[in-house]
Design a protein around this motif. Structure first.
Motif, mmCIF file in Angstrom:
data_model
loop_
_atom_site.group_PDB
_atom_site.id
_atom_site.type_symbol
_atom_site.label_atom_id
_atom_site.label_comp_id
_atom_site.label_asym_id
_atom_site.label_seq_id
_atom_site.Cartn_x
_atom_site.Cartn_y
_atom_site.Cartn_z
ATOM 1 N N PHE A 151 -32.282 18.047 -57.429
ATOM 2 C CA PHE A 151 -31.053 17.659 -56.753
ATOM 3 C C PHE A 151 -30.808 16.171 -56.970
ATOM 4 N N LEU A 152 -29.546 15.800 -57.016
ATOM 5 C CA LEU A 152 -29.174 14.383 -56.982
ATOM 6 C C LEU A 152 -28.474 14.134 -55.662
ATOM 7 N N THR A 153 -29.074 13.317 -54.842
ATOM 8 C CA THR A 153 -28.407 12.905 -53.618
ATOM 9 C C THR A 153 -27.433 11.792 -53.974
ATOM 10 N N TRP A 154 -26.596 11.427 -53.024
ATOM 11 C CA TRP A 154 -25.676 10.318 -53.259
ATOM 12 C C TRP A 154 -26.455 9.060 -53.619
ATOM 13 N N GLU A 155 -27.569 8.816 -52.954
ATOM 14 C CA GLU A 155 -28.354 7.611 -53.204
ATOM 15 C C GLU A 155 -28.883 7.599 -54.639
ATOM 16 N N GLU A 156 -29.448 8.714 -55.107
ATOM 17 C CA GLU A 156 -29.953 8.791 -56.479
ATOM 18 C C GLU A 156 -28.820 8.611 -57.481
ATOM 19 N N PHE A 157 -27.702 9.267 -57.235
ATOM 20 C CA PHE A 157 -26.555 9.187 -58.128
ATOM 21 C C PHE A 157 -26.009 7.764 -58.164
ATOM 22 N N ASN A 158 -25.850 7.158 -57.000
ATOM 23 C CA ASN A 158 -25.238 5.843 -56.898
ATOM 24 C C ASN A 158 -26.089 4.751 -57.553
ATOM 25 N N LYS A 159 -27.395 4.904 -57.570
ATOM 26 C CA LYS A 159 -28.267 3.927 -58.225
ATOM 27 C C LYS A 159 -27.994 3.845 -59.716
ATOM 28 N N ASN A 160 -27.416 4.873 -60.278
ATOM 29 C CA ASN A 160 -27.165 4.935 -61.709
ATOM 30 C C ASN A 160 -25.701 4.752 -62.067
ATOM 31 N N THR A 161 -24.885 4.359 -61.105
ATOM 32 C CA THR A 161 -23.455 4.191 -61.366
ATOM 33 C C THR A 161 -22.993 2.779 -61.047
ATOM 34 N N GLY A 162 -23.872 1.819 -61.217
ATOM 35 C CA GLY A 162 -23.538 0.442 -60.875
ATOM 36 C C GLY A 162 -22.370 -0.139 -61.640
ATOM 37 N N HIS A 163 -22.015 0.493 -62.757
ATOM 38 C CA HIS A 163 -20.925 -0.034 -63.559
ATOM 39 C C HIS A 163 -19.603 0.659 -63.269
ATOM 40 N N LEU A 164 -19.617 1.587 -62.328
ATOM 41 C CA LEU A 164 -18.396 2.259 -61.906
ATOM 42 C C LEU A 164 -17.934 1.647 -60.597
ATOM 43 N N SER A 165 -16.648 1.757 -60.351
ATOM 44 C CA SER A 165 -16.163 1.315 -59.043
ATOM 45 C C SER A 165 -16.655 2.327 -58.008
ATOM 46 N N PRO A 166 -16.761 1.925 -56.749
ATOM 47 C CA PRO A 166 -17.184 2.884 -55.719
ATOM 48 C C PRO A 166 -16.293 4.122 -55.663
ATOM 49 N N GLU A 167 -14.982 3.931 -55.883
ATOM 50 C CA GLU A 167 -14.059 5.066 -55.849
ATOM 51 C C GLU A 167 -14.339 6.029 -56.995
ATOM 52 N N GLN A 168 -14.606 5.490 -58.194
ATOM 53 C CA GLN A 168 -14.908 6.351 -59.339
ATOM 54 C C GLN A 168 -16.197 7.133 -59.088
ATOM 55 N N ALA A 169 -17.212 6.444 -58.605
ATOM 56 C CA ALA A 169 -18.497 7.103 -58.349
ATOM 57 C C ALA A 169 -18.330 8.212 -57.315
ATOM 58 N N LYS A 170 -17.595 7.950 -56.252
ATOM 59 C CA LYS A 170 -17.385 8.965 -55.214
ATOM 60 C C LYS A 170 -16.622 10.167 -55.768
ATOM 61 N N ARG A 171 -15.599 9.896 -56.574
ATOM 62 C CA ARG A 171 -14.804 10.980 -57.144
ATOM 63 C C ARG A 171 -15.665 11.861 -58.057
ATOM 64 N N ILE A 172 -16.492 11.251 -58.880
ATOM 65 C CA ILE A 172 -17.358 12.017 -59.771
ATOM 66 C C ILE A 172 -18.361 12.827 -58.959
ATOM 67 N N PHE A 173 -18.953 12.193 -57.943
ATOM 68 C CA PHE A 173 -19.939 12.903 -57.123
ATOM 69 C C PHE A 173 -19.301 14.114 -56.459
ATOM 70 N N ARG A 174 -18.107 13.919 -55.891
ATOM 71 C CA ARG A 174 -17.425 15.032 -55.223
ATOM 72 C C ARG A 174 -17.139 16.173 -56.195
ATOM 73 N N SER A 175 -16.689 15.837 -57.401
ATOM 74 C CA SER A 175 -16.339 16.893 -58.351
ATOM 75 C C SER A 175 -17.574 17.631 -58.858
ATOM 76 N N CYS A 176 -18.735 16.988 -58.823
ATOM 77 C CA CYS A 176 -19.967 17.623 -59.290
ATOM 78 C C CYS A 176 -20.709 18.363 -58.182
ATOM 79 N N ASP A 177 -20.376 18.095 -56.941
ATOM 80 C CA ASP A 177 -21.007 18.776 -55.810
ATOM 81 C C ASP A 177 -20.260 20.092 -55.571
#
Length: 189
Positions: A151-177
């Motif tokens: 599983f990728l939690t938000w914390e694990e996912f977010n550690k690897n998306t430092g070059h994305l804006s928070p909005e982009q990271a959230k949108r990608i996470f939501r679409s993959c969940d």
């Protein structure tokens, strides 16, 4: 069709992350070189090169130094840049945790398009591998899944998306969940 769109979003996100990481690394390598190039001649000495690698705790062989030192005893910017990239002088793959006071944890909201049916690799339904062996998305998932729980939690996912804006990271996470459990699954469960 929805599966393909989600797969494309996931791959595009990784491409953006990779491009931004590379640009950041290149800028840092350039900054390191320019700090040592005191005469603005686009050259540094072998001693300066060794000092740089010592500071960044990256092994440097004498052969490497000799191979890029020109006949006048200097190392030009292009050769330094190539060696720095090859030796991973600046490596952003292992992001260090910031010592910050805990912030309220963000949990992505469920959307009506999320499926409640089973587990799938990231944001894709079914297998995304065209043949035997893992594909790039699965390999990226495995690299991000530090505790190897599938599983990728938000914390694990977010550690690897430092070059994305928070909005982009959230949108990608939501679409993959896909199943709305606030984590991305690998489909093997």
């Amino acid at each position: 069709l929805l599966q393909e769109k989600r797969k494309l979003v996931w791959k595009m996100a990784f491409r953006v992350i990779r491009q931004r990481k590379e640009a950041r690394r290149n800028a840092k390598i350039n900054e390191i070189f320019e700090e040592r190039d005191l005469g603005n001649i686009d050259k540094i000495t072998p001693d300066q090169l060794e000092d740089i690698f010592r500071i960044y705790e990256v092994d440097l062989d004498e052969e490497d130094v000799q191979s890029i030192t020109d006949s006048s005893g200097f190392i030009n910017k292009e050769d330094f840049f190539r060696l720095a990239k090859d030796k991973k002088l600046v490596d952003f793959d292992e992001r260090k945790e910031k010592d910050e006071s805990p912030k309220k944890e963000w949990v992505p909201a469920e959307t009506s398009s999320q499926s409640k049916s089973g587990r799938h690799l990231c944001c894709c339904r079914g297998s995304v591998s065209p043949g035997p062996g893992p594909d790039r998305v699965e390999l990226a998932f495995r690299r991000m899944d530090k505790n190897k729980d599938g599983f990728l939690t938000w914390e694990e996912f977010n550690k690897n998306t430092g070059h994305l804006s928070p909005e982009q990271a959230k949108r990608i996470f939501r679409s993959c969940d896909l199943d709305g459990d606030h984590r991305i699954t690998d489909g093997v469960q």
